[in-house]
Design an enzyme around this catalytic site. Structure first.
Site, PDB file in Angstrom:
ATOM      1  N   PHE A 176      63.599  10.373  44.283  1.00  0.00           N
ATOM      2  CA  PHE A 176      63.404   9.155  43.547  1.00  0.00           C
ATOM      3  C   PHE A 176      61.950   8.973  43.060  1.00  0.00           C
ATOM      4  O   PHE A 176      61.012   9.390  43.701  1.00  0.00           O
ATOM      5  CB  PHE A 176      63.804   7.828  44.402  1.00  0.00           C
ATOM      6  N   LYS A 207      57.745  15.528  38.649  1.00  0.00           N
ATOM      7  CA  LYS A 207      58.097  15.590  40.082  1.00  0.00           C
ATOM      8  C   LYS A 207      59.062  16.341  40.460  1.00  0.00           C
ATOM      9  O   LYS A 207      58.958  17.310  41.412  1.00  0.00           O
ATOM     10  CB  LYS A 207      58.045  14.181  40.613  1.00  0.00           C
ATOM     11  N   LYS A 239      40.307  -5.551  65.170  1.00  0.00           N
ATOM     12  CA  LYS A 239      40.656  -6.364  64.029  1.00  0.00           C
ATOM     13  C   LYS A 239      39.384  -6.398  63.299  1.00  0.00           C
ATOM     14  O   LYS A 239      38.315  -7.010  63.771  1.00  0.00           O
ATOM     15  CB  LYS A 239      41.195  -7.551  64.352  1.00  0.00           C
ATOM     16  N   ASP A 294      51.188   7.267  49.524  1.00  0.00           N
ATOM     17  CA  ASP A 294      50.516   8.367  49.047  1.00  0.00           C
ATOM     18  C   ASP A 294      49.011   8.502  49.624  1.00  0.00           C
ATOM     19  O   ASP A 294      48.428   9.547  49.803  1.00  0.00           O
ATOM     20  CB  ASP A 294      50.107   8.501  47.510  1.00  0.00           C
ATOM     21  N   PRO A 302      50.631  13.550  53.725  1.00  0.00           N
ATOM     22  CA  PRO A 302      51.516  14.614  53.356  1.00  0.00           C
ATOM     23  C   PRO A 302      52.534  14.510  52.241  1.00  0.00           C
ATOM     24  O   PRO A 302      53.085  13.470  52.267  1.00  0.00           O
ATOM     25  CB  PRO A 302      51.924  15.243  54.700  1.00  0.00           C
ATOM     26  N   ASP A 303      52.818  15.324  51.324  1.00  0.00           N
ATOM     27  CA  ASP A 303      54.019  15.069  50.539  1.00  0.00           C
ATOM     28  C   ASP A 303      55.179  15.698  51.177  1.00  0.00           C
ATOM     29  O   ASP A 303      55.222  16.881  51.333  1.00  0.00           O
ATOM     30  CB  ASP A 303      53.546  15.859  49.188  1.00  0.00           C
ATOM     31  N   ILE A 304      56.028  14.834  51.613  1.00  0.00           N
ATOM     32  CA  ILE A 304      57.071  15.395  52.525  1.00  0.00           C
ATOM     33  C   ILE A 304      58.083  16.115  51.738  1.00  0.00           C
ATOM     34  O   ILE A 304      58.334  17.376  52.153  1.00  0.00           O
ATOM     35  CB  ILE A 304      57.965  14.230  52.852  1.00  0.00           C
ATOM     36  N   LYS A 336      58.468  19.408  42.948  1.00  0.00           N
ATOM     37  CA  LYS A 336      58.832  19.429  44.376  1.00  0.00           C
ATOM     38  C   LYS A 336      60.073  20.219  44.660  1.00  0.00           C
ATOM     39  O   LYS A 336      60.637  20.034  45.599  1.00  0.00           O
ATOM     40  CB  LYS A 336      58.846  17.879  44.662  1.00  0.00           C
ATOM     41  N   ASN A 383      54.119  -0.975  50.828  1.00  0.00           N
ATOM     42  CA  ASN A 383      54.735  -1.356  49.415  1.00  0.00           C
ATOM     43  C   ASN A 383      55.855  -2.118  49.600  1.00  0.00           C
ATOM     44  O   ASN A 383      56.359  -2.701  50.460  1.00  0.00           O
ATOM     45  CB  ASN A 383      54.886   0.115  49.024  1.00  0.00           C
TER      46      ASN A 383
HETATM   47  O1  C5P Z   1      55.064  11.689  44.053  1.00  0.00           O
HETATM   48  P1  C5P Z   1      55.757  10.485  44.341  1.00  0.00           P
HETATM   49  O2  C5P Z   1      55.582   9.611  45.471  1.00  0.00           O
HETATM   50  O3  C5P Z   1      56.010   9.586  42.907  1.00  0.00           O
HETATM   51  O4  C5P Z   1      57.416  10.995  44.154  1.00  0.00           O
HETATM   52  C1  C5P Z   1      58.490  10.176  44.582  1.00  0.00           C
HETATM   53  C2  C5P Z   1      59.363  11.050  45.722  1.00  0.00           C
HETATM   54  O5  C5P Z   1      58.708  11.797  46.451  1.00  0.00           O
HETATM   55  C3  C5P Z   1      60.147  10.133  46.439  1.00  0.00           C
HETATM   56  O6  C5P Z   1      61.568  10.661  46.457  1.00  0.00           O
HETATM   57  C4  C5P Z   1      59.630   9.926  47.531  1.00  0.00           C
HETATM   58  O7  C5P Z   1      60.480   9.679  48.802  1.00  0.00           O
HETATM   59  C5  C5P Z   1      58.940  11.442  47.862  1.00  0.00           C
HETATM   60  N1  C5P Z   1      57.636  11.207  48.512  1.00  0.00           N
HETATM   61  C6  C5P Z   1      57.478  12.260  49.566  1.00  0.00           C
HETATM   62  N2  C5P Z   1      56.140  12.183  50.148  1.00  0.00           N
HETATM   63  C7  C5P Z   1      54.964  11.358  49.674  1.00  0.00           C
HETATM   64  C8  C5P Z   1      55.388  10.384  48.615  1.00  0.00           C
HETATM   65  C9  C5P Z   1      56.531  10.509  48.143  1.00  0.00           C
HETATM   66  O8  C5P Z   1      58.387  12.950  49.886  1.00  0.00           O
HETATM   67  N3  C5P Z   1      53.957  11.399  50.438  1.00  0.00           N
END
Ligand code: C5P
Length: 406
Positions: free
Chosen positions: A327, A341, A294, A284, A309-311, A345, A215
């Site tokens: 953010f 969010k 390659k 994501d 994984p959503d950290i 979260k 990104n």
């Molecule tokens: O869900 P989204 O990606 O839009 O949320 C953004 C926030 O979540 C940011 O603070 C980003 O660092 C965090 N994030 C995360 N794990 C992910 C994607 C985003 O912790 N896989």
């Protein structure tokens, strides 16, 4: 004023001692700071060692007393640059007319003058000398010039002087010196003793050995937050994903590439931190399969993606009393998406970033943030990322102040 006896690495004071009879008070000054939790590094000029021994200062401070540039060069931990960048402040007490002259003129011919010249830390000076020397036009000119460069003078006081005369030139009281420095620093270092984990940049998820899903995040916002917090006294670990910015001085940088590595590092450092600022743009999705070779040019191609994984989501499960700040880069329904969010979260705050705005957001020097908390929304407007980082830090400070446990 709260007193802390535990030494805190984020509060390091360089105590410069110069050749004057009042140097016999330097051990008490060192003790005063140590009672407040400071690590004190004594640096003595050659003349100072005639009045107080390095061994005395070393025994009191529990670390090496520096007496020459050779001590600094010989020991990596105490190189003049690393020591001056570690210092929260430099205090010279007592300061002679000679050191005032050297500092005003940028002389660097011994350990103390070199450290001061190499340091950006606030400089406090407690002069002590004979009245005639203090009132001398040249000394006063040196004092004026140091004041213009933001050095803070404590004393001297009026009273009986070592030479038997009465007048201005006595070292200020030890308690006045200690309290003046601590008060000035607690305003400037409002994050002293705090440990904060910041993430920055954008993760990369490999497709094959050459390509990746990435990104546009430059990491500027996260780096600006890390620098701001470090400058305000926090210990900061910065988990950096693919940023081409130079490592900020005094911040521990941990480099990662993928969202998986970022998750591992955030988890590994979570128990250390009291607050986490997740400014990284974490992918994501990642390819289900990473190809070893390659991919050749040819027909249209589709890549199967899986959710990463959503950290923050993982941290929310073990949040305890830690502060979590996220953010949200949004191109539509900015506030409602970010507010969702915040709730999902379990964040204390989220900074929503409208990425549709021109010259703001990814890679730009500016961002246009809205701060959303469980109790309300505040538009911060378009700001340089450094200014935005100061606002993020102020909001974090409010959260720390509202938590009794910290
Ligand atoms: O869900 P989204 O990606 O839009 O949320 C953004 C926030 O979540 C940011 O603070 C980003 O660092 C965090 N994030 C995360 N794990 C992910 C994607 C985003 O912790 N896989």
């Amino acid at each position: 004023m709260p007193t802390r006896n535990k030494t805190d690495d984020s509060k390091t004071l360089i105590l410069g001692i110069t050749g004057c009879i009042a140097a016999y008070k330097s051990p008490d000054i060192a003790r005063g700071f140590m009672k407040l939790g400071y690590k004190v590094v004594p640096v003595l000029t050659k003349a100072a060692t005639q009045f107080i021994t390095p061994l005395t200062m070393q025994s009191i401070c529990g670390g090496k007393a520096i007496t020459s540039l050779f001590d600094l060069k010989n020991d990596n931990q105490f190189s003049h640059l690393s020591l001056s960048s570690q210092a929260s402040a430099v205090l010279i007490a007592p300061a002679t007319a000679n050191i005032l002259s050297k500092l005003a003129n940028g002389t660097a011919d011994d350990a103390l003058s070199t450290l001061v010249l190499a340091s950006k830390a606030p400089l406090f000076i407690a002069p002590a000398m004979n009245e005639k020397m203090y009132q001398n036009r040249k000394t006063q000119k040196n004092i004026d010039s140091l004041k213009k460069e933001n050095a803070v003078f404590i004393g001297p006081q009026i009273g009986s002087l070592a030479c038997g005369e009465e007048g201005v030139g006595r070292l200020a009281k030890v308690s006045l010196i200690v309290n003046s420095v601590e008060e000035a620093l607690s305003d400037k270092y409002d994050f002293a003793g705090k440990k904060i984990l910041v993430t920055a940049g954008g993760t990369r998820e490999a497709i094959d050995p050459v390509r990746f899903i990435g990104n546009r995040s430059s990491g500027k916002m996260g780096y600006a937050c890390a620098i701001e917090l470090k400058n305000r006294g926090a210990r900061v670990k910065l988990i950096s994903a693919n940023c081409s910015l130079s490592n900020p001085e005094g911040v521990e940088v941990i480099n990662v590439e993928t969202s998986k590595q970022m998750l591992e590092q955030v988890k590994a450092n979570f128990s250390w931190a009291q607050a986490v600022i997740m400014s990284a743009a974490v992918s994501d999705f990642s390819p289900k399969k990473v190809l070893k070779e390659k991919i050749k040019k040819g027909k249209d191609l589709s890549v199967n993606l899986q959710k990463t994984p959503d950290i923050l989501g993982e941290l929310a499960k073990v949040k305890g009393n830690k502060i979590l700040i996220g953010f949200a880069a949004e191109s539509q329904d900015l506030i409602s998406n970010a507010a969702k969010k915040l709730k999902d979260k379990k964040l204390d705050l989220i900074f929503a970033n409208d990425i549709t705005k021109k010259d703001s957001g990814f890679s730009s020097a500016y961002s246009e943030l809205t701060c959303i908390s469980p109790v309300g929304t505040e538009a911060i407007g378009r700001k340089l990322k450094e200014e935005a980082a100061a606002i993020v830090a102020d909001k974090l400070k409010e959260l720390f102040d509202s938590k009794i446990l910290f």
